[in-house]
Motif scaffolding. Structure first.
Motif, mmCIF file in Angstrom:
data_model
loop_
_atom_site.group_PDB
_atom_site.id
_atom_site.type_symbol
_atom_site.label_atom_id
_atom_site.label_comp_id
_atom_site.label_asym_id
_atom_site.label_seq_id
_atom_site.Cartn_x
_atom_site.Cartn_y
_atom_site.Cartn_z
ATOM 1 N N ARG A 22 0.818 -1.218 0.000
ATOM 2 C CA ARG A 22 0.000 0.000 0.000
ATOM 3 C C ARG A 22 0.853 1.270 0.000
ATOM 4 O O ARG A 22 0.333 2.371 0.124
ATOM 5 C CB ARG A 22 -0.919 0.006 1.222
ATOM 6 C CG ARG A 22 -1.910 -1.131 1.164
ATOM 7 C CD ARG A 22 -2.771 -1.155 2.366
ATOM 8 N NE ARG A 22 -3.719 -2.261 2.226
ATOM 9 C CZ ARG A 22 -4.458 -2.718 3.197
ATOM 10 N NH1 ARG A 22 -4.380 -2.172 4.381
ATOM 11 N NH2 ARG A 22 -5.288 -3.708 2.987
ATOM 12 N N GLY A 23 2.153 1.115 -0.148
ATOM 13 C CA GLY A 23 3.089 2.231 -0.070
ATOM 14 C C GLY A 23 2.794 3.355 -1.048
ATOM 15 O O GLY A 23 2.789 4.529 -0.679
ATOM 16 N N LEU A 24 2.552 3.015 -2.320
ATOM 17 C CA LEU A 24 2.283 4.056 -3.320
ATOM 18 C C LEU A 24 1.017 4.849 -2.980
ATOM 19 O O LEU A 24 0.981 6.074 -3.127
ATOM 20 C CB LEU A 24 2.166 3.448 -4.714
ATOM 21 C CG LEU A 24 3.473 2.943 -5.326
ATOM 22 C CD1 LEU A 24 3.202 2.273 -6.675
ATOM 23 C CD2 LEU A 24 4.470 4.076 -5.492
ATOM 24 N N LEU A 25 0.009 4.159 -2.520
ATOM 25 C CA LEU A 25 -1.235 4.828 -2.136
ATOM 26 C C LEU A 25 -1.007 5.737 -0.925
ATOM 27 O O LEU A 25 -1.485 6.870 -0.896
ATOM 28 C CB LEU A 25 -2.332 3.803 -1.832
ATOM 29 C CG LEU A 25 -3.655 4.357 -1.308
ATOM 30 C CD1 LEU A 25 -4.260 5.357 -2.291
ATOM 31 C CD2 LEU A 25 -4.632 3.211 -1.058
ATOM 32 N N LEU A 26 -0.254 5.265 0.040
ATOM 33 C CA LEU A 26 0.030 6.078 1.225
ATOM 34 C C LEU A 26 0.845 7.322 0.862
ATOM 35 O O LEU A 26 0.583 8.414 1.380
ATOM 36 C CB LEU A 26 0.762 5.244 2.279
ATOM 37 C CG LEU A 26 -0.095 4.162 2.940
ATOM 38 C CD1 LEU A 26 0.773 3.183 3.710
ATOM 39 C CD2 LEU A 26 -1.139 4.789 3.837
ATOM 40 N N ILE A 27 1.806 7.172 -0.032
ATOM 41 C CA ILE A 27 2.590 8.323 -0.492
ATOM 42 C C ILE A 27 1.686 9.309 -1.221
ATOM 43 O O ILE A 27 1.784 10.527 -1.029
ATOM 44 C CB ILE A 27 3.760 7.860 -1.383
ATOM 45 C CG1 ILE A 27 4.784 7.084 -0.539
ATOM 46 C CG2 ILE A 27 4.416 9.047 -2.090
ATOM 47 C CD1 ILE A 27 5.820 6.336 -1.355
ATOM 48 N N LYS A 28 0.778 8.805 -2.031
ATOM 49 C CA LYS A 28 -0.169 9.669 -2.758
ATOM 50 C C LYS A 28 -1.057 10.421 -1.766
ATOM 51 O O LYS A 28 -1.310 11.608 -1.926
ATOM 52 C CB LYS A 28 -1.018 8.826 -3.713
ATOM 53 C CG LYS A 28 -2.040 9.572 -4.514
ATOM 54 C CD LYS A 28 -1.452 10.601 -5.426
ATOM 55 C CE LYS A 28 -0.661 9.968 -6.546
ATOM 56 N NZ LYS A 28 -0.064 10.997 -7.428
ATOM 57 N N LEU A 29 -1.524 9.748 -0.723
ATOM 58 C CA LEU A 29 -2.352 10.406 0.288
ATOM 59 C C LEU A 29 -1.558 11.494 1.017
ATOM 60 O O LEU A 29 -2.095 12.556 1.333
ATOM 61 C CB LEU A 29 -2.908 9.385 1.288
ATOM 62 C CG LEU A 29 -3.971 8.429 0.742
ATOM 63 C CD1 LEU A 29 -4.368 7.411 1.818
ATOM 64 C CD2 LEU A 29 -5.191 9.172 0.237
#
Length: 187
Positions: free
Chosen positions: A132-139
């Motif tokens: 979920r790293g990319l999503l967390l960075i986007k958030l």
């Protein structure tokens, strides 16, 4: 050159009341006209002041429009990333976009609130390298973008604080800091 009289201003004001009077290089005011404008508290605008005001308004509109476009794109990209992991998170991100962007078009009061009321968005390295790293960075990028908008447009503080809280709640759900029931009650 034309001298604007008090009677001209009174007739114009009766037809349609105004709060500012544009005075270009070809116009002059009679003493009675000037007194009429002062009595009615009508601002006398010079050509330079009008140009300056128009440029500031245009710059502000372009800035907010740009922020809204970028924020919308970032939210949609986050929703796209989330759909691969959790459909309900994706839907919640789309809901934030659907409520936040139209709210930024409305004229609101100048009440200022500080974003200090929201919890800071913290990410540990362990989460960045997870699936979920990319999503967390986007958030986190969205959270930062909301802070930038709030700094430039403090009149939207209340709306932006709520949006940042929802983003933070999504992050907590994704990293397991909150359970689904608690999260749904907050959002």
């Amino acid at each position: 050159m034309h001298f604007v009289t008090e009677s001209e201003l009174r007739m114009d004001f009766q037809k349609e009341p105004f709060t500012q009077f544009y005075l270009n290089n070809q116009l002059r005011l009679t003493p009675g006209a000037k007194q009429f404008l002062l009595d009615k508290r009508i601002k006398i605008m010079s050509e330079a002041e009008l140009r300056k005001k128009d440029n500031a308004t245009e710059r502000q509109l372009n800035s907010l429009t740009g922020y809204k476009e970028i924020l919308s794109s970032e939210l949609f990209e986050a929703a796209r990333l989330a759909i691969d992991q959790q459909l309900n998170v994706s839907q919640k991100i789309i809901d934030i976009e659907k409520t936040l962007l139209p709210a930024l078009e409305k004229v609101v009061s100048d009440e200022e609130a500080s974003l200090e009321k929201t919890e800071e968005f913290q990410l540990d390295a362990v989460y960045i390298f997870s699936e979920r790293g990319l999503l967390l960075i986007k958030l986190k990028k969205i959270y930062g973008m909301i802070h930038l908008i709030q700094a430039e447009y403090p009149q939207y503080s209340k709306i932006l604080i709520e949006a940042n809280q929802k983003i933070n709640d999504l992050k907590k759900q994704l990293v397991g800091e909150t359970n689904e029931k608690t999260f749904n009650e907050n959002v």
